[in-house]
Design an enzyme around this catalytic site. Structure first.
Site, short mmCIF file in Angstrom:
data_model
loop_
_atom_site.label_atom_id
_atom_site.label_comp_id
_atom_site.label_asym_id
_atom_site.label_seq_id
_atom_site.Cartn_x
_atom_site.Cartn_y
_atom_site.Cartn_z
N ASN A 13 0.85 -1.16 -0.03
CA ASN A 13 -0.11 -0.09 0.05
C ASN A 13 1.02 1.17 0.08
OD1 ASN A 13 -1.83 1.98 0.58
ND2 ASN A 13 -2.30 1.42 2.34
N LYS A 15 0.11 4.37 -0.51
CA LYS A 15 -0.44 5.32 0.23
C LYS A 15 -0.21 6.56 -0.57
CE LYS A 15 -0.52 3.35 4.65
NZ LYS A 15 -0.18 3.34 6.18
N HIS A 99 -9.82 1.50 4.62
CA HIS A 99 -8.63 1.48 5.43
C HIS A 99 -8.89 2.41 6.13
CE1 HIS A 99 -4.42 2.81 6.33
NE2 HIS A 99 -4.17 1.52 5.76
N GLU A 101 -7.26 4.84 7.69
CA GLU A 101 -7.11 6.32 7.17
C GLU A 101 -8.20 6.89 6.54
OE1 GLU A 101 -3.18 5.53 5.33
OE2 GLU A 101 -2.29 5.04 6.98
N GLU A 171 -6.10 -4.81 10.35
CA GLU A 171 -5.06 -3.78 10.63
C GLU A 171 -5.31 -2.96 11.97
OE1 GLU A 171 -3.06 -2.77 6.97
OE2 GLU A 171 -4.38 -1.24 6.97
N GLY A 177 2.04 2.50 10.79
CA GLY A 177 2.99 3.56 10.34
C GLY A 177 3.41 3.86 11.87
N SER A 217 2.95 -2.21 10.40
CA SER A 217 4.35 -2.20 10.58
C SER A 217 4.82 -3.73 10.33
CB SER A 217 4.63 -2.05 12.02
OG SER A 217 4.23 -0.29 12.15
N GLY A 238 2.42 -1.35 4.38
CA GLY A 238 2.55 0.17 3.94
C GLY A 238 4.36 0.58 3.83
P1 PGA Z 1 2.16 0.28 7.65
O1 PGA Z 1 0.74 0.49 6.96
O2 PGA Z 1 2.83 -1.24 7.05
O3 PGA Z 1 3.25 1.54 7.08
O4 PGA Z 1 2.26 0.20 9.22
C1 PGA Z 1 -0.19 -0.46 6.60
C2 PGA Z 1 -1.23 -0.06 5.97
O5 PGA Z 1 -1.69 1.02 6.45
O6 PGA Z 1 -1.82 -0.82 5.18
#
Ligand code: PGA
Length: 257
Positions: A13, A15, A99, A101, A171, A177, A217, A238
């Site tokens: 992803n 983003k 997601h 976000e 998630e 993140g 993460s 991500g």
């Molecule tokens: P991350 O993001 O691996 O940077 O924690 C995962 C995601 O939001 O899909």
């Protein structure tokens, strides 16, 4: 993972990172690093403007692409929106929905998530449905209750055939993140629970066909332990999907058993 009943999937992803011009160099590097045998679907979910360049770059490779969001509407006067038919026309295979976000910054509701899932399935695109609890919910021991609610809301009104085509990504919001990964036990518990929720809504056959990913993460160092869990069929990645070397290492993590 359990490849007898369902696919393993490693989905990046990106983003809102990278430029269209960075797609080809990334893919060229990634191709050289991927394992020789195909043990999973290798997906890159990228911003819309990057899709055409990425689609050209991945030609004749095992990599497929996905989007990060879609309109719930079929077509018409929805300025700024992108529908599932447009994504399908470009060759899109997967699309992230719900997601955290988008839920947090764009007010995406559970009923919108459900409508987007249906729009994608109608167009022949696999929805990657994100669910996950906040830190506060985890601390109050409300995780499983909340996951139960989110999964049921996302899959509402779907028939068993449609559900079998869905992917769920667990998630935990507190792990996205932040560099704070759920432990393999925590991730396995919730992914197993998601499968039990689907079993309860449908039956064991439907539940065992659904790929369930972990995201938050996940990286080159912790992927093996997470991917070794029977109910974790891959990852939604991500930060670590922005570096070809790290992403390829996670894909290699599916070469187990
Ligand atoms: P991350 O993001 O691996 O940077 O924690 C995962 C995601 O939001 O899909």
């Amino acid at each position: 993972m359990n490849r007898k009943y369902r696919k393993s999937i490693i989905a990046g992803n990106w983003k809102m990172n990278k430029l269209p011009s960075e797609a080809r160099p990334f893919v060229d590097e990634l191709r050289g690093l991927l394992p020789k045998t195909k043990t999973c679907d290798t997906v890159l979910c990228v911003p819309y403007p990057i899709i055409p360049a990425l689609a050209r770059a991945i030609k004749d490779s095992r990599i497929v692409f996905g989007a990060q969001d879609v309109s719930a509407h079929e077509k018409g006067a929805y300025t700024g929106e992108v529908n599932a038919a447009m994504l399908k026309d470009l060759g899109c295979r997967y699309c992230i929905v719900g997601h955290s976000e988008r839920r947090a910054y764009h007010g995406e509701t559970d009923s919108e998530v459900n409508a987007k899932v249906i729009a994608l399935l109608d167009a022949g695109i696999v929805p990657i449905i994100c669910v996950g609890e906040s830190l506060e919910q985890r601390e109050k021991e409300l995780t499983l209750e909340f996951i139960d609610y989110q999964v049921k809301a996302a899959l509402a009104t779907l028939d068993p055939k449609q559900v079998k085509r869905c992917v769920i990504a667990y998630e935990p919001i507190w792990a996205i993140g932040t560099g704070k990964t759920a432990t393999a036990e925590q991730a396995a518990e919730v992914c197993g629970y998601i499968r039990a929720v689907i079993r309860g809504m449908f039956d064991a056959r439907v539940a065992r066909a659904v790929s369930i990913l972990y995201g938050g993460s996940m990286n080159a160092k912790n992927c093996d332990e997470l991917l070794a869990q029977p109910d974790i069929d891959g990852g939604l990645i991500g930060g670590a999907s922005l570096k070809a070397e790290d992403f390829a290492r996670i894909v290699s993590g599916t070469v187990q058993e």
